[in-house]
Design an enzyme around this catalytic site. Structure first.
Site, short mmCIF file in Angstrom:
data_model
loop_
_atom_site.label_atom_id
_atom_site.label_comp_id
_atom_site.label_asym_id
_atom_site.label_seq_id
_atom_site.Cartn_x
_atom_site.Cartn_y
_atom_site.Cartn_z
N LYS A 1 0.85 17.78 -2.60
CA LYS A 1 1.88 18.48 -3.38
C LYS A 1 2.51 17.50 -4.35
O LYS A 1 3.14 16.52 -3.96
CB LYS A 1 2.96 19.10 -2.50
CG LYS A 1 3.81 20.05 -3.34
CD LYS A 1 5.15 20.39 -2.77
CE LYS A 1 6.22 19.39 -3.03
NZ LYS A 1 6.59 19.24 -4.46
N GLY B 1 9.47 9.88 -0.59
CA GLY B 1 10.62 10.51 -1.24
C GLY B 1 11.92 10.05 -0.62
O GLY B 1 12.01 8.95 -0.07
N SER B 2 12.91 10.93 -0.67
CA SER B 2 14.25 10.54 -0.22
C SER B 2 14.33 10.47 1.31
O SER B 2 13.62 11.19 2.02
CB SER B 2 15.28 11.55 -0.73
OG SER B 2 15.01 12.83 -0.19
N THR B 3 15.23 9.64 1.80
CA THR B 3 15.45 9.54 3.24
C THR B 3 15.96 10.86 3.79
O THR B 3 15.57 11.30 4.88
CB THR B 3 16.43 8.39 3.55
OG1 THR B 3 15.79 7.16 3.16
CG2 THR B 3 16.77 8.31 5.03
N GLY C 1 13.03 13.06 4.15
CA GLY C 1 12.19 12.45 5.19
C GLY C 1 12.66 12.81 6.59
O GLY C 1 11.86 13.08 7.49
N GLU D 1 7.58 7.28 3.66
CA GLU D 1 7.96 6.12 2.85
C GLU D 1 9.19 6.54 2.06
O GLU D 1 9.10 7.35 1.15
CB GLU D 1 6.77 5.73 1.94
CG GLU D 1 6.89 4.32 1.40
CD GLU D 1 7.51 4.28 0.03
OE1 GLU D 1 8.74 4.05 -0.05
OE2 GLU D 1 6.79 4.47 -0.96
N CYS E 1 11.87 2.74 -5.03
CA CYS E 1 12.43 2.77 -3.67
C CYS E 1 12.73 1.35 -3.21
O CYS E 1 13.61 1.14 -2.39
CB CYS E 1 11.45 3.45 -2.73
SG CYS E 1 9.77 2.91 -2.95
N GLU F 1 21.62 4.26 -2.21
CA GLU F 1 20.54 4.09 -3.18
C GLU F 1 20.99 4.72 -4.50
O GLU F 1 21.29 5.91 -4.57
CB GLU F 1 19.29 4.81 -2.65
CG GLU F 1 18.07 4.56 -3.49
CD GLU F 1 16.80 5.09 -2.83
OE1 GLU F 1 16.80 6.24 -2.37
OE2 GLU F 1 15.80 4.35 -2.80
P1 NAI Z 1 13.11 14.43 -2.80
O1 NAI Z 1 12.94 13.62 -1.58
O2 NAI Z 1 13.86 15.72 -2.71
O3 NAI Z 1 11.68 14.78 -3.45
C1 NAI Z 1 10.49 14.08 -3.18
C2 NAI Z 1 9.37 15.07 -2.88
O4 NAI Z 1 9.70 15.81 -1.72
C3 NAI Z 1 9.13 16.10 -3.98
O5 NAI Z 1 7.75 16.36 -4.08
C4 NAI Z 1 9.85 17.32 -3.46
O6 NAI Z 1 9.34 18.54 -3.96
C5 NAI Z 1 9.59 17.20 -1.97
N1 NAI Z 1 10.54 17.91 -1.11
C6 NAI Z 1 11.86 18.12 -1.32
N2 NAI Z 1 12.40 18.82 -0.30
C7 NAI Z 1 11.39 19.07 0.58
C8 NAI Z 1 11.31 19.75 1.82
N3 NAI Z 1 12.37 20.32 2.38
N4 NAI Z 1 10.11 19.79 2.45
C9 NAI Z 1 9.03 19.20 1.91
N5 NAI Z 1 9.05 18.56 0.73
C10 NAI Z 1 10.20 18.48 0.07
O7 NAI Z 1 13.78 13.48 -3.90
P2 NAI Z 1 14.64 13.91 -5.19
O8 NAI Z 1 15.55 15.04 -4.84
O9 NAI Z 1 13.74 14.07 -6.33
O10 NAI Z 1 15.52 12.59 -5.41
C11 NAI Z 1 16.69 12.36 -4.63
C12 NAI Z 1 16.84 10.90 -4.30
O11 NAI Z 1 15.76 10.50 -3.48
C13 NAI Z 1 16.76 9.96 -5.49
O12 NAI Z 1 18.01 9.83 -6.12
C14 NAI Z 1 16.34 8.67 -4.84
O13 NAI Z 1 17.46 8.04 -4.28
C15 NAI Z 1 15.44 9.14 -3.70
N6 NAI Z 1 14.00 9.05 -4.05
C16 NAI Z 1 13.23 8.10 -3.44
C17 NAI Z 1 11.90 7.95 -3.78
C18 NAI Z 1 11.03 6.90 -3.18
O14 NAI Z 1 10.12 6.40 -3.84
N7 NAI Z 1 11.19 6.56 -1.90
C19 NAI Z 1 11.28 8.77 -4.81
C20 NAI Z 1 12.13 9.81 -5.35
C21 NAI Z 1 13.44 9.91 -4.98
#
Ligand code: NAI
Ligand code: MG
Length: 520
Positions: A213, A266-268, A271, A288, A322, A419
């Site tokens: 996804k 993605g976000s903690t 996660g 991660e 991250c 973060e």
């Molecule tokens: P997010 O964690 O919501 O999104 C990352 C991925 O998870 C996207 O593909 C999203 O569609 C998916 N996702 C979101 N909610 C989900 C759920 N309930 N079940 C399954 N998949 C889901 O991150 P977002 O909202 O874009 O950014 C928020 C914060 O997260 C950022 O400000 C940053 O601090 C952190 N972040 C960390 C990343 C990393 O590389 N570890 C990457 C992106 C964001």
């Protein structure tokens, strides 16, 4: 001039991301096409391009302008079901994929790497258009790193040996490393192509089938890569690619009973939701997640290198990493000079059009992220940290934020604990080795850390004391494909890249055979 030279040398040292492919994917400057054709907007299921079952679409924005770039298919439960069915069929015993010679899986990964290399300029332009990162980075860092990662994993399938075990009695026992099965992979928007390849590499090498996804902000390069996957000759259903949101499409993949593993970046916050959900089915899970990584600068460092690398550690990719070095601890003897030089460096940082080849910093990914960053900057000002430079939105079009540096940051400020994921540097002062190790470890996160010192004994002592998955000494962001990457504590579970990642795509099976006694 000296600082320009130092800057180039230091950045090259940091961007080992691309290094392993130097012979085939050389670094060079070309002009990026600012209007690349958007060729794919549909889902990729069972090697076919299809609309979402609902026919729904969602808008994709250009973060440099805030304008709508295009609309792409919006996958939901029904599409997840179809993609999982395709992946399950491709994985069934006796299928083309399951019978394929392991070396042939490696050849497919090499072929995909060739095609990404062929389309490097196009993919880099599309990545920059959709994500906003400078074209020179997309072209010289992101795409070459994708090629390097796929080639690294291409060498693995025929080398994943099991063991013969010294069991007692008349038994013959051996282990096999078998693919986990159908894998759901969810990626974010900060490195759309790189994270796609970090997921494809180990999954294919291990012999799994997958549903990936893409992030809803940045689906364009992933949807195009689907065409390359088909062209490379992967059998139908082995890799399926969906564009869709998190709460519906992502969540439905996580809950699906026929998905045997979830790999999430993605976000903690998300996660934790995913981990709680997968625990119910004892589904294999790797996460991660976020970080608040300490970057420790000792007074005996090479100051030119430390200033440049600390700048790079935080500001690279618009601060959207991250593992960004976002708590810069500087020893008291050099603190004032370090702050002054870091401010000068941030002042020189060129923000603007990501297709301009002198641009170092493009826009943040979204209005929401920009607002989050500006809110945290305000909290830093209100808490009494000293705003040295920046602190505002840059311009009034797109999602640009000024390079920002805070000094006199206190360990309890929100900007030292949360973060930020933006171009905002926090500089803190410390005195002793023991003190800085303790303060660096005082975080819920533990993704990365770094140490700058000419005293390697000290650097090793500090590295050993840090609770982080990656520690870089006198460098930052070395992302060689052979090196594992992942977090301690709430920064995640498991490791990406390297052979360690392969472990999380395999199950160990032990076969034990009773040896006949008829010859005794
Ligand atoms: P997010 O964690 O919501 O999104 C990352 C991925 O998870 C996207 O593909 C999203 O569609 C998916 N996702 C979101 N909610 C989900 C759920 N309930 N079940 C399954 N998949 C889901 O991150 P977002 O909202 O874009 O950014 C928020 C914060 O997260 C950022 O400000 C940053 O601090 C952190 N972040 C960390 C990343 C990393 O590389 N570890 C990457 C992106 C964001
Ligand atoms: Mg979110």
């Amino acid at each position: 001039m000296l600082s320009k030279l130092v800057s180039r040398q230091v950045i090259n040292q940091g961007l080992r991301l691309a290094n392993r492919t130097a012979s085939t994917v050389a670094q060079q400057k070309i002009v990026g096409d600012r209007n690349p054709d958007i060729k794919h907007r549909r889902l990729f299921i069972n090697n076919e391009f299809v609309d979402a079952y609902s026919k729904n679409v969602f808008e994709v924005l250009n973060p440099s302008t805030g304008d709508v770039l295009t609309e792409v298919a919006d996958a939901s439960d029904r599409d997840v079901d179809l993609a999982v069915k395709a992946a399950k069929d491709a994985f069934r015993l006796g299928s083309e994929w399951r019978r394929m010679d392991p070396a042939a899986r490696g050849a497919l990964l090499n072929k995909l790497a060739d095609l990404i290399e062929r389309d490097r300029a196009y993919l880099a332009a599309l990545e920059t258009l959709n994500n906003g990162k400078p074209f020179q980075d997309s072209y010289n860092v992101d795409i070459p790193h994708c090629v390097a990662v796929l080639r690294y994993y291409a060498g693995w399938p025929d080398k994943m040996n099991g063991k013969v075990l010294p069991v007692g009695g008349d038994f013959f026992s051996y282990t096999r490393r078998e693919p986990i099965g159908v894998v759901g992979q969810i990626i974010p928007w900060n490195f759309p192509m790189i994270l796609l390849c970090w997921k494809i590499g180990p999954s294919v090498a291990a012999g799994c089938t997958s549903i990936i996804k893409l992030d809803e902000h940045t689906p364009l390069t992933g949807l195009y890569t689907a065409e390359l996957i088909k062209e490379a000759g992967f059998p139908p259903g082995v890799i399926n690619i969906l564009s869709g949101d998190g709460p519906h499409c992502g969540a439905s993949l996580v809950k699906h009973p026929d998905v045997h593993k979830i790999a999430f970046t993605g976000s903690t916050q998300v996660g934790k939701i995913i981990g709680a959900e997968t625990a119910k089915l004892v589904k294999r899970t790797t996460l991660e997640l976020g970080g608040k990584s300490p970057n420790i600068v000792f007074a005996d460092c090479d100051l030119d290198t430390a200033v440049e690398m600390s700048h790079f550690a935080l500001f690279f990719n618009q601060g959207q990493c991250c593992c960004a070095g976002s708590r810069t601890y500087v020893q008291e003897g050099i603190y004032d000079e370090f702050v002054q030089r870091s401010v000068e460096r941030a002042k020189r940082r060129k923000v603007g059009d990501p297709f301009d080849d002198t641009t170092e910093q493009g826009p943040q990914i979204s209005h929401e992220q920009m607002d989050k960053i500006l809110d945290l900057i305000d909290s830093g000002k209100r808490a009494g940290a000293k705003l040295q430079i920046g602190g505002q939105r840059a311009g009034d079009k797109g999602f640009f934020v000024q390079p920002t540096v805070f000094s006199d940051v206190n360990d309890n400020h929100r900007i030292a604990r949360e973060e930020i994921f933006g171009p905002v540097m926090q500089i803190l002062k410390f005195k002793t080795v023991d003190e800085v190790i303790e303060r660096a470890n005082d975080s819920d996160y533990g993704l990365a850390a770094s140490v700058f010192s000419k005293d390697l004994d000290k650097a090793i002592v500090v590295s050993n004391g840090l609770r982080a998955g990656s520690v870089w000494v006198n460098t930052y962001d070395n992302f060689d494909p052979v090196a594992p990457f992942g977090g301690f504590k709430q920064s995640g579970l498991g490791r990406e890249k390297s052979e360690y990642s392969l472990d999380s795509y395999t199950e160990t099976k032990c076969v034990t055979i009773k040896i006949s006694e008829r010859n005794s």
